[in-house]
Design a protein around this motif. Structure first.
Motif, PDB file in Angstrom:
ATOM      1  N   ASP A  76       0.819  -1.272  -0.042  1.00 26.04           N
ATOM      2  CA  ASP A  76       0.103   0.046   0.082  1.00 26.04           C
ATOM      3  C   ASP A  76       0.727   1.240  -0.210  1.00 26.04           C
ATOM      4  O   ASP A  76       0.713   2.254  -0.657  1.00 26.04           O
ATOM      5  CB  ASP A  76      -1.099   0.124   1.227  1.00 26.04           C
ATOM      6  N   ARG A  77       1.807   1.437   0.919  1.00 29.61           N
ATOM      7  CA  ARG A  77       2.579   2.292   0.809  1.00 29.61           C
ATOM      8  C   ARG A  77       4.026   2.224   0.273  1.00 29.61           C
ATOM      9  O   ARG A  77       4.766   1.423   0.417  1.00 29.61           O
ATOM     10  CB  ARG A  77       2.924   2.835   2.230  1.00 29.61           C
ATOM     11  N   VAL A  78       4.329   2.988  -0.857  1.00 24.32           N
ATOM     12  CA  VAL A  78       5.604   2.849  -1.636  1.00 24.32           C
ATOM     13  C   VAL A  78       6.314   4.156  -1.749  1.00 24.32           C
ATOM     14  O   VAL A  78       5.435   5.397  -2.078  1.00 24.32           O
ATOM     15  CB  VAL A  78       5.489   2.325  -3.064  1.00 24.32           C
ATOM     16  N   LYS A  79       7.592   4.239  -1.770  1.00 27.20           N
ATOM     17  CA  LYS A  79       8.315   5.400  -2.179  1.00 27.20           C
ATOM     18  C   LYS A  79       9.426   5.075  -2.737  1.00 27.20           C
ATOM     19  O   LYS A  79       9.966   3.970  -2.754  1.00 27.20           O
ATOM     20  CB  LYS A  79       9.065   6.028  -0.866  1.00 27.20           C
ATOM     21  N   ILE A  80       9.619   5.881  -3.987  1.00 28.99           N
ATOM     22  CA  ILE A  80      10.726   5.751  -4.885  1.00 28.99           C
ATOM     23  C   ILE A  80      11.687   6.795  -4.778  1.00 28.99           C
ATOM     24  O   ILE A  80      11.527   8.011  -4.607  1.00 28.99           O
ATOM     25  CB  ILE A  80      10.160   5.772  -6.569  1.00 28.99           C
ATOM     26  N   ARG A  81      13.125   6.332  -4.310  1.00 26.53           N
ATOM     27  CA  ARG A  81      14.306   7.477  -4.032  1.00 26.53           C
ATOM     28  C   ARG A  81      15.070   7.242  -5.290  1.00 26.53           C
ATOM     29  O   ARG A  81      15.425   6.274  -5.800  1.00 26.53           O
ATOM     30  CB  ARG A  81      14.839   6.961  -2.828  1.00 26.53           C
ATOM     31  N   THR A  82      15.503   8.491  -5.622  1.00 27.23           N
ATOM     32  CA  THR A  82      16.919   8.603  -6.567  1.00 27.23           C
ATOM     33  C   THR A  82      17.903   8.489  -6.051  1.00 27.23           C
ATOM     34  O   THR A  82      18.189   9.302  -5.142  1.00 27.23           O
ATOM     35  CB  THR A  82      16.385   9.787  -7.301  1.00 27.23           C
TER      36      THR A  82
END
Length: 170
Positions: A76-82
């Motif tokens: 449900d909770r997703v973060k994409i980091r560069t």
């Protein structure tokens, strides 16, 4: 703890299967762009992606693709980091990725094997040999430094006379 490790493995396997938007025969794992997959204490899946070069227009699609696949799989909770350090290098393309490029008529980049430390300045033209992905001949020539995407160049085989793209080494 065991559940978290299983979730991290599952999340990574899902993220690894996301295709590159410009080279769809490759996954982000094949390309070496997918760097990390972790789960934070609140259950948020965090995927780290490294762009192939500064300003890569495909990064937005890569981020969206990874986030969508993970959400579709129930995270449900997703973060994409560069992740910019260390910077991506074409050496990170996996052997499977190199085979897939060649199988699709695109010459994979040569490995750079650069030593650590300062990059030497060479003012002479770089002469590289790129083997034709169709016939294997090294009798090839560059016809344009830029192709359909900034990370590829156009080449021509002088033996079989076929044009092909070459993924530039970085």
């Amino acid at each position: 703890m065991v559940t978290v490790l299983a979730d991290v493995r599952r999340a990574r396997q899902i993220a690894e299967q996301v295709p590159d938007p410009e080279l769809p025969m490759l996954t982000l794992a094949d390309l070496g762009v997918l760097r990390t997959v972790t789960i934070e204490g609140d259950g948020t899946v965090v995927a780290g992606l490294t762009p192939t070069y500064s300003g890569c227009p495909a990064m937005a699609e890569m981020r969206a693709g990874v986030a969508a696949r993970l959400r579709d799989a129930g995270f449900d909770r997703v973060k994409i980091r560069t992740v910019l350090d260390p910077p991506w290098t074409s050496d990170w393309i996996t052997p499977a990725g190199r085979r897939k490029l060649a199988a699709h008529g695109i010459a994979p980049p040569t490995t750079s094997r650069r030593p650590a430390g300062p990059v030497p300045l060479n003012l002479s033209p770089t002469r590289r040999t790129v083997a034709c992905p169709r016939c294997g001949s090294a009798d090839t020539e560059e016809t344009s430094r830029f192709a359909a995407t900034s990370c590829k160049a156009l080449w021509r085989c002088l033996a079989c006379r076929e044009p092909f793209e070459y993924v530039k080494e970085i």
